[in-house]
Design an enzyme around this catalytic site. Structure first.
Site, PDB file in Angstrom:
ATOM      1  N   HIS A 159      37.557  23.439 -31.729  1.00 20.91           N
ATOM      2  CA  HIS A 159      37.645  23.439 -30.260  1.00 20.91           C
ATOM      3  C   HIS A 159      36.471  22.694 -29.604  1.00 20.91           C
ATOM      4  O   HIS A 159      36.392  22.661 -28.372  1.00 20.91           O
ATOM      5  CB  HIS A 159      37.685  24.873 -29.713  1.00 20.91           C
ATOM      6  CG  HIS A 159      38.863  25.674 -30.176  1.00 20.91           C
ATOM      7  ND1 HIS A 159      40.159  25.217 -30.076  1.00 20.91           N
ATOM      8  CD2 HIS A 159      38.946  26.911 -30.749  1.00 20.91           C
ATOM      9  CE1 HIS A 159      40.985  26.140 -30.563  1.00 20.91           C
ATOM     10  NE2 HIS A 159      40.279  27.162 -30.989  1.00 20.91           N
ATOM     11  N   ASP A 194      45.221  26.011 -38.110  1.00 19.91           N
ATOM     12  CA  ASP A 194      44.759  27.217 -37.408  1.00 19.91           C
ATOM     13  C   ASP A 194      45.838  27.644 -36.401  1.00 19.91           C
ATOM     14  O   ASP A 194      46.610  26.803 -35.916  1.00 19.91           O
ATOM     15  CB  ASP A 194      43.455  26.879 -36.680  1.00 19.91           C
ATOM     16  CG  ASP A 194      42.744  28.083 -36.098  1.00 19.91           C
ATOM     17  OD1 ASP A 194      41.764  28.537 -36.700  1.00 19.91           O
ATOM     18  OD2 ASP A 194      43.168  28.564 -35.019  1.00 19.91           O
ATOM     19  N   HIS A 196      45.434  28.411 -33.440  1.00 17.67           N
ATOM     20  CA  HIS A 196      45.110  27.797 -32.141  1.00 17.67           C
ATOM     21  C   HIS A 196      45.075  26.277 -32.295  1.00 17.67           C
ATOM     22  O   HIS A 196      44.548  25.765 -33.295  1.00 17.67           O
ATOM     23  CB  HIS A 196      43.746  28.291 -31.646  1.00 17.67           C
ATOM     24  CG  HIS A 196      43.656  29.775 -31.521  1.00 17.67           C
ATOM     25  ND1 HIS A 196      43.098  30.576 -32.508  1.00 17.67           N
ATOM     26  CD2 HIS A 196      44.087  30.609 -30.539  1.00 17.67           C
ATOM     27  CE1 HIS A 196      43.169  31.851 -32.121  1.00 17.67           C
ATOM     28  NE2 HIS A 196      43.765  31.892 -30.945  1.00 17.67           N
ATOM     29  N   ASP A 283      43.899  32.607 -39.130  1.00 22.35           N
ATOM     30  CA  ASP A 283      44.319  33.522 -38.059  1.00 22.35           C
ATOM     31  C   ASP A 283      45.821  33.432 -37.773  1.00 22.35           C
ATOM     32  O   ASP A 283      46.308  34.018 -36.803  1.00 22.35           O
ATOM     33  CB  ASP A 283      43.490  33.316 -36.780  1.00 22.35           C
ATOM     34  CG  ASP A 283      43.296  31.865 -36.407  1.00 22.35           C
ATOM     35  OD1 ASP A 283      43.917  30.987 -37.044  1.00 22.35           O
ATOM     36  OD2 ASP A 283      42.523  31.596 -35.458  1.00 22.35           O
TER      37      ASP A 283
HETATM   38 ZN   LIG Z   1      42.032  30.051 -34.294  1.00 22.69          ZN
END
Ligand SMILES: [Zn+2]
Length: 341
Positions: A159, A194, A196, A283
């Protein structure tokens, strides 16, 4: 033997809080994550190696010098502000591209940190540097002839933008490794699995045609990072067509995930990369505290076996994956699956 790269400096980052749904809550990015994953690697018989030091130019190739300087000095400057809190957390953000980076510490915090989930504490800079150097060390293993290498990076990186921290991330470890692997004009694919979307990585390579960025993740309409990760975001300029996104609904199971993954692997294969970097988030697991996808432990081996069919040297970079009983098992299933063809 499988090489696992880790740097002890990474455990010095221990963020306290983040803001979610209007509340300060305890950060899930806890040092025990890395301790658990390291223990699992050790028990699996992998070779644990320390990160090497690298010339700072490999980090500056991805992150601006003023941003890196900010990460290095922000905590000490923040601590000098009378009555300041325990962590650097901004309270104002620029929303226009023309915004100018101010000189004050609070102003620079807003300029260089883009959300309320990337607080900088006393050990953050050294941990972020250790994680980036772990990623570079793993990339160097590939250049020296290894088929795979794993960097146990913490804090994670996907990120982080070229000059903005966000979502637990400060230096973009996977982007730094991917860029390093292009230094000899090689073509690199960066695959982000991931839960996200890897918005920082996407942005860093958005205008480039030598790094293909592919991400499979929870639908950003409902899930962080919200503004990136849509199928219509596929690169710009020279990079048009070199970004691919597969968003999937909350509750996605093993079959749905493998189907989406295979569509990205086909695109990566068409790109004909020389090397692969994987942003490995665990995750996506059904038992992860985020509870977004519903993958089983067995899916991590399936996933890595599909990826291994590309048949190219692969650097694996740790991203998310939070404390739960199966965290270590999910990691070792993935790592062994990729070599167990
Ligand atoms: Zn994540």
């Amino acid at each position: 033997m499988y090489k696992v790269i880790y740097d002890d400096r990474q455990s010095g980052h221990d963020p306290l809080y983040l803001v979610t749904n209007g509340k300060f809550v305890k950060s899930r990015e806890h040092p025990d994550r890395a301790a658990n994953m390291l223990k699992a690697c050790s028990e699996a018989g992998f070779e644990i190696r320390k990160a090497k030091q690298f010339d700072r130019k490999h980090i500056h190739a991805v992150h601006s010098e003023r941003y890196v300087k900010f990460l290095e000095t922000a905590f000490d400057e923040w601590a000098k502000i009378p009555g300041s809190g325990a962590e650097v957390i901004p309270n104002v953000f620029p929303v226009a591209d023309e915004a100018i980076c101010p000189t004050s510490t609070v102003g620079r915090a807003g300029f260089h940190i883009s959300d309320l989930a990337a607080p900088i504490g006393a050990g953050t800079w050294q941990a972020a540097l250790g994680a980036a150097e772990a990623a570079l060390t793993a990339a160097e293993c590939i250049l020296e002839g290894d088929k795979t290498a794993y960097a146990l990076c913490r804090p994670p990186g996907h990120h982080a933008f070229s000059e903005r921290a966000s979502g637990y991330c400060f230096l973009n470890n996977a982007a730094i490794a991917a860029n390093y692997l292009t230094n000899d004009n090689s073509k690199v694919a960066l695959l982000d699995v991931d839960v996200h979307h890897g918005n920082g990585s996407q942005d860093i390579f958005y205008s480039r045609d030598d790094v293909f960025f592919a991400s499979i993740h929870a639908d950003p309409n409902t899930t962080y990072p919200f503004f990136w990760g849509y199928p219509e975001q596929n690169g710009k300029g020279k990079g048009e067509g070199y970004t691919a996104n597969v968003p999937l609904p909350i509750g996605t199971n093993d079959e749905q995930f493998i189907l989406g993954l295979n569509s990205l692997l086909q695109k990566i294969d068409d790109f004909k990369p020389d090397r692969l970097v994987i942003s490995l988030g665990l995750d996506t697991f059904g038992g992860d505290p985020y509870k977004l996808f519903n993958l089983t432990t067995g899916c991590y081996r399936r996933m890595s076996k599909e990826i291994a069919k590309l048949g190219i040297a692969t650097v694996i970079i740790q991203e998310g994956g939070y404390l739960c009983d199966q965290l270590g098992d999910n990691l070792t299933e993935f790592l062994t699956g990729i070599i167990d063809q």
